[in-house]
Design a protein around this motif. Structure first.
Motif, PDB file in Angstrom:
ATOM      1  N   GLY A 143       3.594   2.095  -2.189  1.00  0.00           N
ATOM      2  CA  GLY A 143       4.316   1.122  -1.174  1.00  0.00           C
ATOM      3  C   GLY A 143       3.527   0.099  -0.746  1.00  0.00           C
ATOM      4  O   GLY A 143       4.031  -1.065  -0.474  1.00  0.00           O
ATOM      5  N   PRO A 144       2.189  -0.099  -0.646  1.00  0.00           N
ATOM      6  CA  PRO A 144       1.437  -1.404  -0.140  1.00  0.00           C
ATOM      7  C   PRO A 144       1.936  -2.639  -1.019  1.00  0.00           C
ATOM      8  O   PRO A 144       2.096  -3.629  -0.337  1.00  0.00           O
ATOM      9  CB  PRO A 144      -0.045  -1.071  -0.423  1.00  0.00           C
ATOM     10  CG  PRO A 144      -0.115   0.550  -0.332  1.00  0.00           C
ATOM     11  CD  PRO A 144       1.105   0.961  -1.132  1.00  0.00           C
ATOM     12  N   PRO A 145       2.072  -2.799  -2.426  1.00  0.00           N
ATOM     13  CA  PRO A 145       2.104  -3.898  -3.042  1.00  0.00           C
ATOM     14  C   PRO A 145       3.731  -4.548  -2.675  1.00  0.00           C
ATOM     15  O   PRO A 145       3.641  -5.700  -2.167  1.00  0.00           O
ATOM     16  CB  PRO A 145       2.133  -3.762  -4.435  1.00  0.00           C
ATOM     17  CG  PRO A 145       1.201  -2.743  -4.479  1.00  0.00           C
ATOM     18  CD  PRO A 145       1.280  -1.654  -3.451  1.00  0.00           C
ATOM     19  N   PRO A 146       4.686  -3.616  -2.816  1.00  0.00           N
ATOM     20  CA  PRO A 146       5.938  -4.275  -2.313  1.00  0.00           C
ATOM     21  C   PRO A 146       5.980  -4.567  -0.748  1.00  0.00           C
ATOM     22  O   PRO A 146       6.780  -5.560  -0.491  1.00  0.00           O
ATOM     23  CB  PRO A 146       7.010  -3.111  -2.672  1.00  0.00           C
ATOM     24  CG  PRO A 146       6.201  -1.946  -2.877  1.00  0.00           C
ATOM     25  CD  PRO A 146       4.961  -2.234  -3.329  1.00  0.00           C
ATOM     26  N   LEU A 147       5.421  -3.805  -0.008  1.00  0.00           N
ATOM     27  CA  LEU A 147       5.517  -3.897   1.411  1.00  0.00           C
ATOM     28  C   LEU A 147       4.817  -5.398   1.814  1.00  0.00           C
ATOM     29  O   LEU A 147       5.384  -6.054   2.575  1.00  0.00           O
ATOM     30  CB  LEU A 147       4.548  -3.055   2.295  1.00  0.00           C
ATOM     31  CG  LEU A 147       4.593  -3.394   3.715  1.00  0.00           C
ATOM     32  CD1 LEU A 147       5.747  -3.153   4.514  1.00  0.00           C
ATOM     33  CD2 LEU A 147       3.640  -2.332   4.231  1.00  0.00           C
TER      34      LEU A 147
END
Length: 241
Positions: A143-147
């Motif tokens: 989740g962190p990169p696309p968020l």
């Protein structure tokens, strides 16, 4: 009952912020169960969670080009992550998960304090999708990169959460396909049932509060919690527990 309580908390948090379930589910449960089983089995009930969040955030708008680029980039990333998961031993996987969670907590804290700024242009959608897919395939936490990417290009919280969970849903389906190819799809159905019950409880309570409590209320405390979780997991892995 441990999976129920952990998953309830994780999906309560994700219902409010749009991300974070995988961090707490994988990080905490990997201390108590075989991490490969946790990564693979949690994908099943997390799929139901992403579908429920799609409904909750149906008011959002979709940018097809950005979404397609993220998903297209995730495919080779997930394949590589699933391959590495298949080859990793338990200690190495726990150390990798712990280091990733610790780095993520530190990153979030630095961003909140204004000490770090990362600007990603729209042309970075494919590599961001690849990086998210790699982390998801290997550790169940993509989740962190696309968020970070979507938060810089979309400004409506419903649209951000809608796009994220469309990405997550496709991500999980692709992961399960690759896990099957690598003979990783050995599922613990009791674990999955408790996780699914926790997911339902967490998403329902989180959905009720999402409109009343802004995600920034949780941001600082969550960063410290993630840092602590990463440190604890690294210690446990190093001690061979």
């Amino acid at each position: 009952m441990i999976p129920f309580f952990v998953v309830s908390f994780a999906w309560f948090f994700q219902s409010i912020t749009g991300f974070g379930a995988g961090i707490f589910i994988i990080g905490i449960l990997s201390m108590l169960y075989d991490p490969k089983m946790v990564v693979v089995s949690s994908a099943i009930f997390n799929l139901f969670g992403t579908l429920s969040l799609l409904y909750q955030n149906r008011k959002g708008k979709i940018e097809p080009k950005l979404l397609f680029s993220l998903i297209a980039g995730s495919v080779p990333g997930i394949f590589l992550g699933a391959y590495l998961l298949d080859k990793a031993d338990t200690k190495t996987l726990k150390l990798t998960i712990g280091a990733f969670i610790l780095a993520l907590g530190v990153y979030n804290l630095l961003v909140q304090r204004g000490l770090l700024k990362v600007r990603l242009g729209r042309h970075m959608a494919f590599p961001v999708g690849f990086l998210g897919g790699l982390f998801a395939g290997l550790m169940g936490m993509g989740g962190p990169p696309p968020l970070v990417f979507l938060s810089q290009h979309l400004f409506d919280p419903y649209s951000i959460r809608l796009m994220l969970n469309l990405y997550f849903t496709s991500n999980i389906l692709i992961r399960l396909s690759f896990y099957q190819n690598f003979d990783l799809l050995s599922l613990d159905w009791q674990f999955i049932a408790m996780g699914l019950a926790g997911l339902v409880f967490g998403t329902l309570t989180g959905g009720l509060l999402a409109k009343r409590l802004p995600s920034k209320v949780y941001a600082s405390g969550a960063s410290f919690a993630v840092i602590l979780l990463g440190i604890v997991l690294l210690i446990i892995a190093e001690l061979g527990l």
